[in-house]
Design an enzyme around this catalytic site. Structure first.
Site, PDB file in Angstrom:
ATOM      1  N   PRO A 101       0.839  -1.207   0.000  1.00 51.51           N
ATOM      2  CA  PRO A 101       0.000   0.000   0.000  1.00 51.51           C
ATOM      3  C   PRO A 101       0.877   1.261   0.000  1.00 51.51           C
ATOM      4  O   PRO A 101       1.899   1.312   0.685  1.00 51.51           O
ATOM      5  CB  PRO A 101      -0.795  -0.113   1.306  1.00 51.51           C
ATOM      6  CG  PRO A 101      -0.731  -1.559   1.677  1.00 51.51           C
ATOM      7  CD  PRO A 101       0.558  -2.094   1.131  1.00 51.51           C
ATOM      8  N   GLY A 105       3.315   4.222   5.345  1.00 56.41           N
ATOM      9  CA  GLY A 105       4.386   3.889   6.293  1.00 56.41           C
ATOM     10  C   GLY A 105       4.990   2.518   6.077  1.00 56.41           C
ATOM     11  O   GLY A 105       5.716   2.014   6.926  1.00 56.41           O
ATOM     12  N   GLY A 107       6.893   1.811   3.402  1.00 57.45           N
ATOM     13  CA  GLY A 107       8.134   1.925   2.614  1.00 57.45           C
ATOM     14  C   GLY A 107       7.967   1.579   1.147  1.00 57.45           C
ATOM     15  O   GLY A 107       8.923   1.092   0.518  1.00 57.45           O
ATOM     16  N   SER A 108       6.783   1.834   0.580  1.00 55.64           N
ATOM     17  CA  SER A 108       6.562   1.414  -0.817  1.00 55.64           C
ATOM     18  C   SER A 108       7.547   2.094  -1.773  1.00 55.64           C
ATOM     19  O   SER A 108       8.081   1.447  -2.685  1.00 55.64           O
ATOM     20  CB  SER A 108       5.115   1.694  -1.246  1.00 55.64           C
ATOM     21  OG  SER A 108       4.878   3.073  -1.237  1.00 55.64           O
ATOM     22  N   ALA A 110      10.643   3.237  -1.160  1.00 54.16           N
ATOM     23  CA  ALA A 110      11.991   2.672  -1.006  1.00 54.16           C
ATOM     24  C   ALA A 110      12.057   1.268  -1.599  1.00 54.16           C
ATOM     25  O   ALA A 110      13.068   0.886  -2.205  1.00 54.16           O
ATOM     26  CB  ALA A 110      12.389   2.648   0.467  1.00 54.16           C
ATOM     27  N   ALA A 111      10.976   0.496  -1.457  1.00 53.15           N
ATOM     28  CA  ALA A 111      10.977  -0.867  -1.999  1.00 53.15           C
ATOM     29  C   ALA A 111      11.080  -0.843  -3.526  1.00 53.15           C
ATOM     30  O   ALA A 111      11.815  -1.637  -4.129  1.00 53.15           O
ATOM     31  CB  ALA A 111       9.715  -1.615  -1.554  1.00 53.15           C
ATOM     32  N   ASP A 152      14.340   3.419   6.107  1.00 52.68           N
ATOM     33  CA  ASP A 152      13.548   2.658   5.130  1.00 52.68           C
ATOM     34  C   ASP A 152      14.452   1.937   4.119  1.00 52.68           C
ATOM     35  O   ASP A 152      14.355   0.726   3.925  1.00 52.68           O
ATOM     36  CB  ASP A 152      12.610   3.581   4.336  1.00 52.68           C
ATOM     37  CG  ASP A 152      11.360   3.947   5.099  1.00 52.68           C
ATOM     38  OD1 ASP A 152      11.411   3.904   6.341  1.00 52.68           O
ATOM     39  OD2 ASP A 152      10.341   4.267   4.458  1.00 52.68           O
TER      40      ASP A 152
HETATM   41  O1  PMV Z   1       6.312   6.916   7.482  1.00 56.93           O
HETATM   42  P1  PMV Z   1       7.467   5.988   7.376  1.00 56.93           P
HETATM   43  O2  PMV Z   1       7.207   4.589   7.824  1.00 56.93           O
HETATM   44  O3  PMV Z   1       8.211   6.064   6.108  1.00 56.93           O
HETATM   45  O4  PMV Z   1       8.493   6.376   8.528  1.00 56.93           O
HETATM   46  C1  PMV Z   1       8.932   7.599   8.808  1.00 56.93           C
HETATM   47  C2  PMV Z   1       9.855   7.458   9.953  1.00 56.93           C
HETATM   48  C3  PMV Z   1      10.317   8.783  10.490  1.00 56.93           C
HETATM   49  O5  PMV Z   1      11.178   8.491  11.600  1.00 56.93           O
HETATM   50  C4  PMV Z   1       9.133   9.596  10.991  1.00 56.93           C
HETATM   51  C5  PMV Z   1      11.069   9.586   9.441  1.00 56.93           C
HETATM   52  C6  PMV Z   1      12.403   9.000   9.055  1.00 56.93           C
HETATM   53  O6  PMV Z   1      12.917   9.409   8.018  1.00 56.93           O
HETATM   54  O7  PMV Z   1      12.969   8.167   9.788  1.00 56.93           O
END
Ligand code: PMV
Length: 313
Positions: A101, A105, A107-108, A110-111, A152
């Site tokens: 999805p 959060g 990591g789509s 980055a993946a 990520d």
């Molecule tokens: O929203 P996500 O899962 O990509 O995570 C962000 C994590 C943070 O600590 C809020 C930002 C970061 O770059 O680490």
């Protein structure tokens, strides 16, 4: 040049989001039940430099030359070429698919970057190292998140649990005993960039208060790291609850996240917290040995748009 493919998993942050941006440790794990996949095949009758990209999930069907240089996919492709010294790439078609999805959060982005860097470098006959792949995905994440910590791209490249500190060597580790979490999506999109920006404003206005909150989160992460490596998994529950309280104090929770967290606890979760940037996106709940299905069902009935149950090893 034979056709090539590569894939990369999603990720979830277990402990330490936000504080990780300020140099405190965080723990993230790969989630392999959802993946990004990239398939590349040569186009024999086209001139070198012809590169076509098809990504049905984001309705993209275009030549690379039509993308601006700061498009994340173009950036990854150009970085791979320059890392390998390729100036006249062979004609190719790149197909990108993903079951992860978007903007929740997991990591789509980055993946996709990791799978693309891997598939393209392998297609060109020179697979990049993990360090190189992770560094390229980090550059692309800057477009999505502006100031990413790097967690990520690291966990997704290494595909193992990581104890992550910004700008320090990668530390992967294994759980002494497996444990299961349920991830539930509020369905509310909230760009990480926004909550990271708001936390930064808070920190600039009141550094003393925020540094204390970050330190407390850092202590929780260190405790959790020890517990996971010694098999004291049940004790992670209270740490999740404490971490969530600190994230509330940072102002990155929301009514919907708090509601799902309460529902998970009432359904028997040992602890629960938001995960990632916050305000929307996902929460996670630590389950007991047998109650993951009960917790997942309770979250779905409460309106979670999507749940993933995953065992961390
Ligand atoms: O929203 P996500 O899962 O990509 O995570 C962000 C994590 C943070 O600590 C809020 C930002 C970061 O770059 O680490």
């Amino acid at each position: 040049m034979p056709a090539t493919s590569a894939s990369a998993p999603a990720k979830i942050i277990l402990f330490g989001e936000h504080a990780v941006v300020y140099g405190r440790p965080a723990i993230a794990v790969p989630i392999s039940s959802v993946m990004a996949k990239v398939f590349i095949r040569p186009v024999l009758n086209a001139p070198s430099g012809y590169i076509h990209i098809l990504s049905p999930g984001i309705e993209l069907d275009t030549d690379l030359s039509a993308l601006s240089d700061d498009h994340p996919l173009a950036l990854v492709i150009h970085h791979v070429f320059s890392s390998l010294g390729v100036t006249r790439p062979p004609a190719m078609k790149i197909r990108i698919t993903s079951t992860i999805p978007i903007a929740s959060g997991l990591g789509s982005g980055a993946a996709v970057s990791v799978a693309l860097a891997r598939a393209l470098s392998a297609f060109l006959g020179h697979p990049l190292t993990k360090e190189q792949v992770s560094a390229i995905a980090f550059e692309a994440d800057k477009i999505y998140h502006h100031t990413p910590s790097g967690i990520d791209n690291t966990v997704i490249t290494y595909q193992q649990p990581v104890y992550f500190i910004k700008n320090q060597p990668v530390q992967t580790f294994k759980a002494y005993e497996p444990f299961t979490i349920v991830i539930a999506d509020t369905g509310i999109p909230c760009p990480t960039m926004e909550t990271v920006r708001d936390v930064r404003h808070g920190w600039q206005a009141n550094p003393g208060r925020y540094d204390k909150l970050f330190d407390s989160i850092g202590c929780i992460v260190e405790k959790a790291h020890k517990l996971i490596q010694t098999g004291h998994n049940e004790d992670l529950g209270p740490l999740m609850d404490e971490n969530h309280q600190l994230l509330c104090a940072l102002g990155v929770s929301s009514q919907e996240l708090d509601r799902l967290i309460e529902i998970a606890r009432a359904a028997g979760a040992l602890g629960a917290k938001l995960s990632g940037g916050g305000r929307g996106g996902n929460m996670i709940a630590l389950t007991g040995r047998l109650n993951a299905p009960t917790i997942a069902k309770a979250l779905q009935e409460a309106g979670a748009v999507h749940t993933i149950t995953t065992t961390i090893r």
